[in-house]
Design an enzyme around this catalytic site. Structure first.
Site, PDB file in Angstrom:
ATOM      1  CG  HIS A 203      -2.052   0.852   1.283  1.00 53.47           C
ATOM      2  ND1 HIS A 203      -1.936   2.222   1.279  1.00 53.47           N
ATOM      3  CD2 HIS A 203      -3.381   0.603   1.363  1.00 53.47           C
ATOM      4  CE1 HIS A 203      -3.146   2.765   1.356  1.00 53.47           C
ATOM      5  NE2 HIS A 203      -4.037   1.824   1.392  1.00 53.47           N
ATOM      6  CD  GLU A 306      -3.133   0.997  -2.197  1.00 54.20           C
ATOM      7  OE1 GLU A 306      -3.669  -0.091  -1.885  1.00 54.20           O
ATOM      8  OE2 GLU A 306      -3.654   2.106  -1.963  1.00 54.20           O
TER       9      GLU A 306
HETATM   10  O1  TA6 Z   1      -6.059   1.579  -0.650  1.00 52.21           O
HETATM   11  C1  TA6 Z   1      -7.192   2.387  -0.636  1.00 52.21           C
HETATM   12  C2  TA6 Z   1      -7.991   2.100   0.612  1.00 52.21           C
HETATM   13  O2  TA6 Z   1      -8.560   0.837   0.585  1.00 52.21           O
HETATM   14  C3  TA6 Z   1      -9.070   3.147   0.767  1.00 52.21           C
HETATM   15  O3  TA6 Z   1     -10.330   2.591   0.556  1.00 52.21           O
HETATM   16  C4  TA6 Z   1      -8.862   3.663   2.197  1.00 52.21           C
HETATM   17  O4  TA6 Z   1      -9.596   2.893   3.101  1.00 52.21           O
HETATM   18  C5  TA6 Z   1      -7.362   3.457   2.339  1.00 52.21           C
HETATM   19  O5  TA6 Z   1      -7.154   2.175   1.777  1.00 52.21           O
HETATM   20  C6  TA6 Z   1      -6.803   3.706   3.701  1.00 52.21           C
HETATM   21  O6  TA6 Z   1      -6.979   2.636   4.536  1.00 52.21           O
HETATM   22  P1  TA6 Z   1      -6.411   2.794   6.051  1.00 52.21           P
HETATM   23  O7  TA6 Z   1      -7.012   1.655   6.789  1.00 52.21           O
HETATM   24  O8  TA6 Z   1      -4.921   2.717   5.940  1.00 52.21           O
HETATM   25  O9  TA6 Z   1      -6.854   4.144   6.516  1.00 52.21           O
END
Ligand code: TA6
Length: 334
Positions: A203, A306
């Site tokens: 991520h 990602e």
């Molecule tokens: O990668 C995108 C995502 O899935 C968004 O939907 C948002 O939830 C983001 O991840 C952040 O997730 P987090 O749990 O790190 O705040």
């Protein structure tokens, strides 16, 4: 004696200005320092790699080689900084000034590992978002030289904590090559007797000049699910540009993509292997205002791109088999 030896260890592992470290004082204890000193003794490579105390008194590997400077925490086996030398040592990754540095909480920024599910866990509102891998304490397995690069390997595996959320028996190794490129390999081995089905994502929070002045190239015509629009399936038209909250899962694509940032006079290229989904996310102003671990206006300073396998591209892994997802970041000056 105790306070003296603590002071001696502090001088060794806490840099000149300990104020740099959030939450250091209240969390630091002799056991942490001794454990970190032992890790540095076992794995450190003088002048190239060291193990010290980072934010929140969390153990952290620091890389200072001719090719790059970097940091990686044992908490979540999370890379939090990468500064390749070829780009004036400019930081490539975003790290929130308000990130939490405590057990059970994800670090906001760098490259969190999402495993064994992505976003909320189906049918379990109590489960941690993006799985439990990014909040586990991983084990440092090795720091090795590979040509002029440094390769850091950290490992975690199923245990009583993971079984609380997910029955899978697994071993995860995060192998990161810190050099003029940043290569991430997440290797999952099924150590159980039944097939594992899991989602995964590297991520990556890319640091950008201003989200309103960057674009992502390489996804033209690729179909995606728009998570800001009830996950409707759409087709990308041209480059991805940003004018509002964006949360797209591009499907069935192993293509290399580029984050084009003219203001920073650079492009960040993401190449992937064994990854069929690419997620592109920025929360924008309103959603970011709900995120207490994000500083004011920091929403405009990052873009997540990602390498992942999520939704219908989730991985099915037979007993004894191994799956390796790879992401390679390269920075080019414009
Ligand atoms: O990668 C995108 C995502 O899935 C968004 O939907 C948002 O939830 C983001 O991840 C952040 O997730 P987090 O749990 O790190 O705040």
């Amino acid at each position: 004696m105790r306070s003296r030896s603590l002071r001696v260890l502090l001088e060794v592992f806490v840099p000149d200005d300990p104020e740099l470290f959030v939450g250091l004082k209240e969390n630091l204890d002799m056991d942490t320092l001794s454990a970190v000193a032992e890790l540095d003794r076992r794995f450190g490579i003088p002048g190239l790699a060291s193990v010290g105390v980072g934010n929140g008194a969390m153990p952290r590997v620091q890389i200072t080689s001719s090719l790059c400077e970097a940091e990686m925490y044992l908490h979540g086996a999370q890379v939090t900084s990468w500064k390749p030398a070829g780009n004036n040592n400019a930081e490539v990754l975003f790290l929130s000034s308000k990130s939490r540095w405590t057990d059970g909480q994800a670090i906001r920024g760098g490259i969190p590992i999402c495993f064994p599910w992505f976003r909320a866990k189906a049918n379990d509102s109590q489960a941690p978002a993006h799985g439990f891998a990014r909040t586990k304490a991983w084990r440092l397995e090795s720091i090795l030289e590979e040509d002029d690069a440094l390769v850091v390997s950290m490992m975690t595996e199923s245990d009583e904590h993971s079984r609380r959320w997910w029955p899978g028996e697994f071993q995860l190794v995060h192998r990161v090559t810190f050099g003029s490129q940043l290569k991430l390999e997440l290797v999952c081995t099924n150590t159980g007797t039944t097939t594992l089905r899991f989602e995964e994502a590297l991520h990556t929070y890319n640091r950008v000049s201003d989200i309103q002045h960057v674009s992502v190239l390489g996804l033209d015509a690729v179909r995606f699910l728009d998570n800001t629009d009830s996950n409707k399936e759409k087709a990308q038209r041209g480059d991805v540009v940003f004018t509002s909250q964006t949360d797209n899962a591009y499907l069935n694509t192993s293509d290399t993509v580029e984050l084009f940032d003219p203001n920073m006079r650079r492009r960040i290229r993401l190449a992937k292997a064994n990854s069929l989904t690419t997620v592109v996310w920025n929360p924008w102003r309103e959603k970011a205002s709900e995120m207490r671990d994000l500083g004011n206006d920091e929403w405009a300073r990052f873009l997540c791109v990602e390498a992942s396998n999520i939704l219908d591209d989730a991985v099915n892994l037979a007993p004894g088999q191994e799956h390796r997802i790879t992401a390679i970041l390269t920075v080019e000056r414009l």
